[in-house]
Design a protein around this motif. Structure first.
Motif, PDB file in Angstrom:
ATOM      1  N   GLY A 128       0.854  -1.189   0.000  1.00  0.00           N
ATOM      2  CA  GLY A 128       0.000   0.000   0.000  1.00  0.00           C
ATOM      3  C   GLY A 128       0.887   1.235   0.000  1.00  0.00           C
ATOM      4  O   GLY A 128       2.109   1.126   0.173  1.00  0.00           O
ATOM      5  N   CYS A 129       0.269   2.404  -0.229  1.00  0.00           N
ATOM      6  CA  CYS A 129       1.087   3.616  -0.290  1.00  0.00           C
ATOM      7  C   CYS A 129       0.238   4.830   0.080  1.00  0.00           C
ATOM      8  O   CYS A 129      -0.786   5.095  -0.553  1.00  0.00           O
ATOM      9  CB  CYS A 129       1.664   3.794  -1.692  1.00  0.00           C
ATOM     10  SG  CYS A 129       2.789   5.182  -1.816  1.00  0.00           S
ATOM     11  N   GLU A 130       0.716   5.538   1.086  1.00  0.00           N
ATOM     12  CA  GLU A 130      -0.048   6.687   1.587  1.00  0.00           C
ATOM     13  C   GLU A 130      -0.050   7.871   0.608  1.00  0.00           C
ATOM     14  O   GLU A 130      -0.921   8.723   0.671  1.00  0.00           O
ATOM     15  CB  GLU A 130       0.515   7.123   2.951  1.00  0.00           C
ATOM     16  CG  GLU A 130      -0.317   8.205   3.598  1.00  0.00           C
ATOM     17  CD  GLU A 130      -0.055   8.378   5.079  1.00  0.00           C
ATOM     18  OE1 GLU A 130       0.581   7.494   5.690  1.00  0.00           O
ATOM     19  OE2 GLU A 130      -0.492   9.403   5.623  1.00  0.00           O
ATOM     20  N   HIS A 131       0.902   7.916  -0.307  1.00  0.00           N
ATOM     21  CA  HIS A 131       0.941   9.052  -1.241  1.00  0.00           C
ATOM     22  C   HIS A 131      -0.331   9.104  -2.099  1.00  0.00           C
ATOM     23  O   HIS A 131      -0.791  10.175  -2.455  1.00  0.00           O
ATOM     24  CB  HIS A 131       2.161   8.965  -2.149  1.00  0.00           C
ATOM     25  CG  HIS A 131       3.476   9.055  -1.416  1.00  0.00           C
ATOM     26  ND1 HIS A 131       3.657   9.814  -0.284  1.00  0.00           N
ATOM     27  CD2 HIS A 131       4.667   8.469  -1.649  1.00  0.00           C
ATOM     28  CE1 HIS A 131       4.907   9.700   0.136  1.00  0.00           C
ATOM     29  NE2 HIS A 131       5.542   8.878  -0.664  1.00  0.00           N
ATOM     30  N   GLY A 132      -0.832   7.944  -2.469  1.00  0.00           N
ATOM     31  CA  GLY A 132      -2.133   7.894  -3.147  1.00  0.00           C
ATOM     32  C   GLY A 132      -2.208   8.640  -4.466  1.00  0.00           C
ATOM     33  O   GLY A 132      -3.217   9.289  -4.762  1.00  0.00           O
ATOM     34  N   CYS A 133      -1.172   8.526  -5.295  1.00  0.00           N
ATOM     35  CA  CYS A 133      -1.199   9.207  -6.597  1.00  0.00           C
ATOM     36  C   CYS A 133      -2.315   8.601  -7.464  1.00  0.00           C
ATOM     37  O   CYS A 133      -2.431   7.375  -7.550  1.00  0.00           O
ATOM     38  CB  CYS A 133       0.142   9.034  -7.310  1.00  0.00           C
ATOM     39  SG  CYS A 133       1.546   9.414  -6.250  1.00  0.00           S
ATOM     40  N   ILE A 134      -3.070   9.459  -8.119  1.00  0.00           N
ATOM     41  CA  ILE A 134      -4.249   8.949  -8.843  1.00  0.00           C
ATOM     42  C   ILE A 134      -3.866   8.162 -10.095  1.00  0.00           C
ATOM     43  O   ILE A 134      -4.673   7.423 -10.640  1.00  0.00           O
ATOM     44  CB  ILE A 134      -5.247  10.082  -9.203  1.00  0.00           C
ATOM     45  CG1 ILE A 134      -4.586  11.107 -10.116  1.00  0.00           C
ATOM     46  CG2 ILE A 134      -5.814  10.733  -7.957  1.00  0.00           C
ATOM     47  CD1 ILE A 134      -5.582  12.123 -10.678  1.00  0.00           C
ATOM     48  N   TYR A 135      -2.629   8.335 -10.564  1.00  0.00           N
ATOM     49  CA  TYR A 135      -2.175   7.644 -11.781  1.00  0.00           C
ATOM     50  C   TYR A 135      -1.351   6.403 -11.464  1.00  0.00           C
ATOM     51  O   TYR A 135      -0.746   5.804 -12.351  1.00  0.00           O
ATOM     52  CB  TYR A 135      -1.308   8.608 -12.618  1.00  0.00           C
ATOM     53  CG  TYR A 135      -0.252   9.285 -11.770  1.00  0.00           C
ATOM     54  CD1 TYR A 135       0.898   8.601 -11.367  1.00  0.00           C
ATOM     55  CD2 TYR A 135      -0.419  10.589 -11.333  1.00  0.00           C
ATOM     56  CE1 TYR A 135       1.842   9.200 -10.559  1.00  0.00           C
ATOM     57  CE2 TYR A 135       0.523  11.191 -10.525  1.00  0.00           C
ATOM     58  CZ  TYR A 135       1.654  10.497 -10.144  1.00  0.00           C
ATOM     59  OH  TYR A 135       2.587  11.081  -9.332  1.00  0.00           O
ATOM     60  N   CYS A 136      -1.289   6.009 -10.197  1.00  0.00           N
ATOM     61  CA  CYS A 136      -0.398   4.922  -9.772  1.00  0.00           C
ATOM     62  C   CYS A 136      -0.809   3.592 -10.410  1.00  0.00           C
ATOM     63  O   CYS A 136      -1.970   3.213 -10.364  1.00  0.00           O
ATOM     64  CB  CYS A 136      -0.452   4.788  -8.255  1.00  0.00           C
ATOM     65  SG  CYS A 136       0.566   3.428  -7.647  1.00  0.00           S
ATOM     66  N   TYR A 137       0.156   2.898 -11.000  1.00  0.00           N
ATOM     67  CA  TYR A 137      -0.203   1.582 -11.540  1.00  0.00           C
ATOM     68  C   TYR A 137       0.352   0.427 -10.716  1.00  0.00           C
ATOM     69  O   TYR A 137       0.265  -0.723 -11.121  1.00  0.00           O
ATOM     70  CB  TYR A 137       0.118   1.440 -13.029  1.00  0.00           C
ATOM     71  CG  TYR A 137       1.495   1.818 -13.498  1.00  0.00           C
ATOM     72  CD1 TYR A 137       1.717   3.054 -14.089  1.00  0.00           C
ATOM     73  CD2 TYR A 137       2.553   0.930 -13.403  1.00  0.00           C
ATOM     74  CE1 TYR A 137       2.970   3.404 -14.551  1.00  0.00           C
ATOM     75  CE2 TYR A 137       3.805   1.279 -13.872  1.00  0.00           C
ATOM     76  CZ  TYR A 137       4.015   2.520 -14.439  1.00  0.00           C
ATOM     77  OH  TYR A 137       5.249   2.862 -14.900  1.00  0.00           O
TER      78      TYR A 137
HETATM   79  S1  SF4 Z   1       3.035   6.220  -7.774  1.00  0.00           S
HETATM   80 FE1  SF4 Z   1       2.000   4.730  -6.432  1.00  0.00          FE
HETATM   81  S2  SF4 Z   1       3.617   3.696  -5.309  1.00  0.00           S
HETATM   82 FE2  SF4 Z   1       4.495   5.540  -6.206  1.00  0.00          FE
HETATM   83  S3  SF4 Z   1       4.301   7.088  -4.614  1.00  0.00           S
HETATM   84 FE3  SF4 Z   1       2.467   7.265  -5.885  1.00  0.00          FE
HETATM   85  S4  SF4 Z   1       0.921   5.960  -4.904  1.00  0.00           S
HETATM   86 FE4  SF4 Z   1       2.935   5.406  -4.068  1.00  0.00          FE
END
Ligand code: SF4
Length: 270
Positions: A30-39
């Protein structure tokens, strides 16, 4: 509201097929940054995980012990930290799992490639030596407001420039991951040329990548696209195919600019 929990893992390192890496190490799921484009969630092929991405972080609480044991059984190789999460989650400030893994890997002379979106990596400056490390930061835009709208709740572009400056001054190889490039969102002349300037100043390489429309990503970006770039959602899939005119033109543009400025530059997936 982020849900935190602990889990255990059976292996710390996985074999990696990513360019330049032999192994990957992901201390968190999981990842708290939560980027909307994360794959990253598409790797797990699970819709529930994908739709909940950014709302949970599970810490692999036994990873340091597991890593110590695993290193005795495998050949040396470059370890990528991390490939499906950010190793410097806000939770890392407290748990220090990434830091302890780096200590173990360094004691066993494994080369390490770190990629992050957090300046928490500066905490580990004492461990990160030029001879065995490279550091990459992901910056897709220098516009703070846009960066926040794309999901970066936990970092700012300025703080990542500082990371490049400090490690570059220390003699560590640095790179900027300029990805994903999202047409009509972060591909403008001003953004790209400023990032090339930063790369030049910090002697960093640029690795660029296009938006990767893995399952659920358009859904995850839907609200942003409707509010900020109305009409783009339907055109995106056609703009960013590997051989689209858009992508060929973008590649030619950034490569010419980097060549002119003496900045090394390559696509993430040639
Ligand atoms: S791209 Fe995905 S894994 Fe990378 S920082 Fe953003 S949410 Fe996290």
């Amino acid at each position: 509201m982020i849900k935190y929990s602990y889990i255990t893992c059976k292996e710390a390192l996985s074999y990696s097929r990513l360019l330049g890496l032999d192994y990957s190490l992901n201390p968190y799921f999981g990842c708290e940054h939560g980027c909307i484009y994360c794959y990253s969630p598409s790797v797990f092929r699970n819709e529930k995980i994908a739709r909940n991405w950014g709302n949970f972080v599970k810490a692999k609480i036994n990873i340091v012990d597991v890593l110590s044991k695993q290193l005795k059984k495998i050949p040396k190789g470059v370890v990528g930290i991390s490939t499906v999460t950010d190793p410097y989650q806000p939770l890392e400030a407290k748990l220090q799992l990434t830091r302890k893994c780096i200590e173990v890997l360094s004691a066993n002379n494994f080369p390490i490639s770190i990629q992050t979106k957090s300046d928490l990596v500066l905490r580990d400056k004492d461990l990160i030596k030029p001879e065995r490390f490279d550091i990459g930061v992901t910056i897709i835009t220098l516009d703070n407001d846009l960066s926040k709208k794309l999901g970066s709740k936990t970092y700012s572009p300025e703080s990542l420039i500082q990371v490049l400056e400090e490690f570059s001054d220390k003699g560590v190889d640095t790179w900027i991951f300029l990805g994903p490039i999202i047409p009509e969102v972060n591909d403008d002349e001003e953004n790209i040329s400023k990032l090339v300037d930063i790369a030049k100043r910090t002697k960093s390489e640029i690795i660029y990548d296009k938006l990767n429309l893995k399952p659920w990503i358009l859904d995850s970006m839907e609200k942003f696209l409707e509010n900020e770039r109305f009409g783009l959602k339907d055109r995106l899939p056609f703009l960013i195919t590997k051989n689209s005119e858009y992508w060929r033109t973008f590649r030619a543009r950034i490569e010419a600019l980097c060549l002119r400025e003496g900045v090394q530059c390559k696509p993430a997936f040639p």
